[in-house]
Structures are given as structure tokens and as C-alpha cells.
Design a protein around this motif. Structure first.
Motif, PDB file in Angstrom:
ATOM      1  N   ALA A 121       0.647  -1.207  -0.359  1.00 47.93           N
ATOM      2  CA  ALA A 121       0.143  -0.424  -0.022  1.00 47.93           C
ATOM      3  C   ALA A 121       1.130   1.016  -0.156  1.00 47.93           C
ATOM      4  N   ILE A 122       1.966   1.126   0.664  1.00 46.09           N
ATOM      5  CA  ILE A 122       2.940   2.228   0.526  1.00 46.09           C
ATOM      6  C   ILE A 122       3.839   2.449  -0.493  1.00 46.09           C
ATOM      7  N   ASP A 123       3.934   1.424  -0.648  1.00 41.88           N
ATOM      8  CA  ASP A 123       4.310   1.695  -2.284  1.00 41.88           C
ATOM      9  C   ASP A 123       3.733   2.051  -3.532  1.00 41.88           C
ATOM     10  N   LEU A 124       2.664   1.676  -3.262  1.00 35.75           N
ATOM     11  CA  LEU A 124       1.693   2.358  -4.342  1.00 35.75           C
ATOM     12  C   LEU A 124       1.344   3.836  -4.143  1.00 35.75           C
ATOM     13  N   ASN A 125       1.213   4.131  -2.599  1.00 34.18           N
ATOM     14  CA  ASN A 125       0.480   5.161  -1.596  1.00 34.18           C
ATOM     15  C   ASN A 125       2.044   5.990  -1.099  1.00 34.18           C
ATOM     16  N   PRO A 126       2.952   6.613  -1.654  1.00 33.48           N
ATOM     17  CA  PRO A 126       3.931   6.757  -0.545  1.00 33.48           C
ATOM     18  C   PRO A 126       3.060   7.762   0.558  1.00 33.48           C
ATOM     19  N   LYS A 127       2.295   8.631   0.523  1.00 40.82           N
ATOM     20  CA  LYS A 127       1.655   8.984   1.062  1.00 40.82           C
ATOM     21  C   LYS A 127       0.657   8.297   1.905  1.00 40.82           C
ATOM     22  N   HIS A 128       0.998   6.980   1.778  1.00 39.10           N
ATOM     23  CA  HIS A 128      -0.347   5.931   2.920  1.00 39.10           C
ATOM     24  C   HIS A 128      -0.393   6.050   4.282  1.00 39.10           C
ATOM     25  N   LEU A 129      -1.147   7.168   4.476  1.00 43.24           N
ATOM     26  CA  LEU A 129      -1.112   6.614   6.632  1.00 43.24           C
ATOM     27  C   LEU A 129      -1.194   6.135   7.169  1.00 43.24           C
ATOM     28  N   PRO A 130      -3.004   5.418   7.025  1.00 44.92           N
ATOM     29  CA  PRO A 130      -2.950   4.071   7.441  1.00 44.92           C
ATOM     30  C   PRO A 130      -2.462   2.803   7.778  1.00 44.92           C
ATOM     31  N   ALA A 131      -1.453   2.633   6.159  1.00 41.45           N
ATOM     32  CA  ALA A 131      -0.855   1.488   6.333  1.00 41.45           C
ATOM     33  C   ALA A 131       0.491   1.732   7.121  1.00 41.45           C
ATOM     34  N   ARG A 132       0.716   3.052   7.279  1.00 41.04           N
ATOM     35  CA  ARG A 132       1.957   3.206   8.387  1.00 41.04           C
ATOM     36  C   ARG A 132       1.715   3.366   9.516  1.00 41.04           C
ATOM     37  N   TRP A 133       0.483   3.555  10.064  1.00 38.47           N
ATOM     38  CA  TRP A 133       0.662   2.938  11.456  1.00 38.47           C
ATOM     39  C   TRP A 133      -0.240   1.850  12.389  1.00 38.47           C
ATOM     40  N   ALA A 134      -0.708   0.532  10.957  1.00 33.25           N
ATOM     41  CA  ALA A 134      -1.205  -0.572  10.944  1.00 33.25           C
ATOM     42  C   ALA A 134       0.485  -1.604  10.889  1.00 33.25           C
ATOM     43  N   LEU A 135       1.497  -0.653   9.991  1.00 31.17           N
ATOM     44  CA  LEU A 135       2.672  -1.442  10.757  1.00 31.17           C
ATOM     45  C   LEU A 135       3.302  -1.057  12.009  1.00 31.17           C
ATOM     46  N   ILE A 136       2.822   0.050  12.284  1.00 28.77           N
ATOM     47  CA  ILE A 136       3.559   0.344  13.897  1.00 28.77           C
ATOM     48  C   ILE A 136       2.970  -0.769  14.567  1.00 28.77           C
ATOM     49  N   GLU A 137       2.108  -0.661  14.671  1.00 22.43           N
ATOM     50  CA  GLU A 137       1.046  -1.233  16.086  1.00 22.43           C
ATOM     51  C   GLU A 137       1.894  -2.807  15.591  1.00 22.43           C
ATOM     52  N   LEU A 138       1.795  -3.372  13.995  1.00 18.59           N
ATOM     53  CA  LEU A 138       1.752  -5.159  13.859  1.00 18.59           C
ATOM     54  C   LEU A 138       3.444  -5.288  14.529  1.00 18.59           C
ATOM     55  N   TYR A 139       4.382  -4.645  14.654  1.00 18.05           N
ATOM     56  CA  TYR A 139       5.567  -4.469  14.910  1.00 18.05           C
ATOM     57  C   TYR A 139       5.686  -4.462  16.795  1.00 18.05           C
ATOM     58  N   LEU A 140       4.574  -3.754  17.228  1.00 14.35           N
ATOM     59  CA  LEU A 140       4.214  -3.176  18.499  1.00 14.35           C
ATOM     60  C   LEU A 140       4.487  -4.625  18.812  1.00 14.35           C
ATOM     61  N   GLN A 141       2.917  -5.276  18.416  1.00 18.96           N
ATOM     62  CA  GLN A 141       2.842  -6.584  18.952  1.00 18.96           C
ATOM     63  C   GLN A 141       3.295  -7.826  19.261  1.00 18.96           C
ATOM     64  N   LEU A 142       3.638  -8.560  17.601  1.00 21.55           N
ATOM     65  CA  LEU A 142       4.909  -9.015  17.083  1.00 21.55           C
ATOM     66  C   LEU A 142       5.675  -9.040  18.374  1.00 21.55           C
ATOM     67  N   PRO A 143       5.758 -10.494  19.169  1.00 19.65           N
ATOM     68  CA  PRO A 143       6.872 -11.146  19.497  1.00 19.65           C
ATOM     69  C   PRO A 143       8.416 -10.562  18.946  1.00 19.65           C
TER      70      PRO A 143
END
Length: 229
Positions: A121-143
Motif C-alpha cells: 500500500a505504501i509502495d503504491l501510495n507513498p503518502k498512505h498514513l493508515p498503512a504506516r499506522w498498521a505497521l507500527i501496531e504490527l511491530y509493537l504487538q509481534l513477539p
């Protein structure tokens, strides 16, 4: 003459199919989702690649929290429109919600697909904010063993900061709050609220005061100022 006859026989079918979509859309806007779904599903039988029908069905199944079904719709949508960033983001989001419902082994098996979808999503739209938020949450929650990492979360937080200062401070506050660095989270949420002055920025700081820092006086003062605007 032959073309005229074919058109004569096809016209009722085309009008009938079109009316299915129109009826479904009317019910959808009236929030009668279950009834709308019936018409959209019927329309999809005749137009299996209709983007709008698939989007409405995805919205309905998401409303019903049927994440596996929703993911299937977005999987088809991203195949039909492979340059649409939101379809990849929403597909990844559906997998994330589905992961909360299944056992850990099955959930961990979805992680790579989630990462790929948000990054795409970020590759297709470099200004995509929600995808970055999702990745932040993913990396926080993952062991950590599966790739969870504060530094990776911060990478996307820093990207957010360049695109939107409010989101930058909010995301840094979220990371601090996750690791129970509440004083640092407060500073970031204050900065976000000073810039954004929105219900979202207010709520983040208010909840921190009330639930984490246990400072109800600060929470009430913040609420008083927000309500007076």
C-alpha cells in the motif's frame, strides 16, 4: 434484424441486473445491510468483476465482523485493481482482525501477508498514513522472535512525522505508551494536541491522564478546555 432481436431479449435481463445493484445501494445507504447484501450477491452472479458491488459487499461483511469473508472480497479487488493502495491496506487489515480470532499458530502464519499488504500500500501510495499506522501496531504487538521491534515501529513513526506532524507525535506517543513510558507519551500527546486540536488528539491525552497517569485533575482540566472551544 438479428441484432435487434438479441437486444430485445437482453434488455430485460440488463435492466433487472441493474435494478439489483440500485436496490442494494439504496438499502446500503439506509444501513439495511443484510437486505442490501442479498441484492449485491445476486448482482455479483451476473457481474462477478463489478468493483462497486464487491466494495459494498466487503463493507457489509466488515460491518458484520466477518473478516475472512471481507478479506476474500479485498483479495479479489486487489487482483482486479492491482494499483489501488487502499485494497492492499484493507486486505491486510482484515487479516489482522482475523488473526485476533484464531489460535496463535494460525495468526502468526498471516504475519508475512499482512506486512506485504501494508508495505505494498505504501509502495503504491507513498503518502498512505493508515498503512504506516498498521505497521507500527504490527511491530509493537509481534513477539521479537517473529520480527516485533520498537526500532521498526519507530521507522514508520518517523515517516509519519515527515508526512503529518500530528500523526508523528501521536505515533511516538503510542509507542511510548505501549512500553509504559507514560511521561514521554504525555509530552508527545501534548505536542500532537497543540498542533491538531482535534477530538482524536484530545482523546489520546485525556485517556492517558485518566487511565495511565492516574491524574484525573489534569484530565478534567483538559476536557474543560476542549469543551469550551
Amino acid at each position: 434484424m438479428r441484432q435487434l432481436i438479441i437486444f430485445f431479449f437482453l434488455t430485460p435481463f440488463l435492466l433487472w441486473s441493474q435494478s439489483n445493484f440500485e436496490k442494494g445501494e439504496k438499502l446500503f445507504h439506509a444501513k439495511k445491510y443484510k437486505e442490501a447484501e442479498t441484492f449485491f450477491e445476486e448482482n455479483l452472479k451476473h457481474y462477478p468483476n463489478d468493483i462497486k458491488t464487491l466494495e459494498h459487499l466487503a463493507d457489509i461483511s466488515a460491518e458484520e465482523k466477518k473478516w475472512e469473508k471481507t478479506a476474500a472480497y479485498y483479495k479479489k479487488l486487489k487482483q482486479l485493481k492491482p494499483n489501488e493502495a487502499d485494497y492492499f491496506y484493507k486486505y491486510g487489515g482484515c487479516l489482522g482482525m482475523r488473526a485476533l480470532e484464531v489460535n496463535k499458530i494460525k495468526a502468526f502464519g498471516m504475519v508475512d501477508d499482512m506486512k506485504f499488504s501494508f508495505e505494498k500500500a505504501i509502495d503504491l501510495n507513498p503518502k498512505h498514513l493508515p498503512a504506516r499506522w498498521a505497521l507500527i501496531e504490527l511491530y509493537l504487538q509481534l513477539p521479537g522472535i517473529l520480527g516485533g521491534s520498537e526500532s521498526k515501529a519507530l521507522k514508520y513513526s518517523n515517516e509519519l512525522a515527515k508526512l503529518s506532524p500530528v500523526d508523528g507525535y501521536l505515533s511516538k506517543g503510542r509507542i511510548d505508551e505501549y512500553f509504559k513510558r507514560y511521561d514521554s507519551a504525555e509530552k508527545n500527546y501534548i505536542k500532537a494536541n497543540e498542533i491538531g486540536k482535534s477530538k482524536v488528539t484530545f482523546q489520546k491525552l485525556y485517556n492517558l491522564y485518566l487511565n495511565k497517569l492516574k491524574e484525573p485533575k489534569k484530565a478534567q482540566e483538559l476536557k474543560r478546555k476542549f469543551d469550551s472551544k
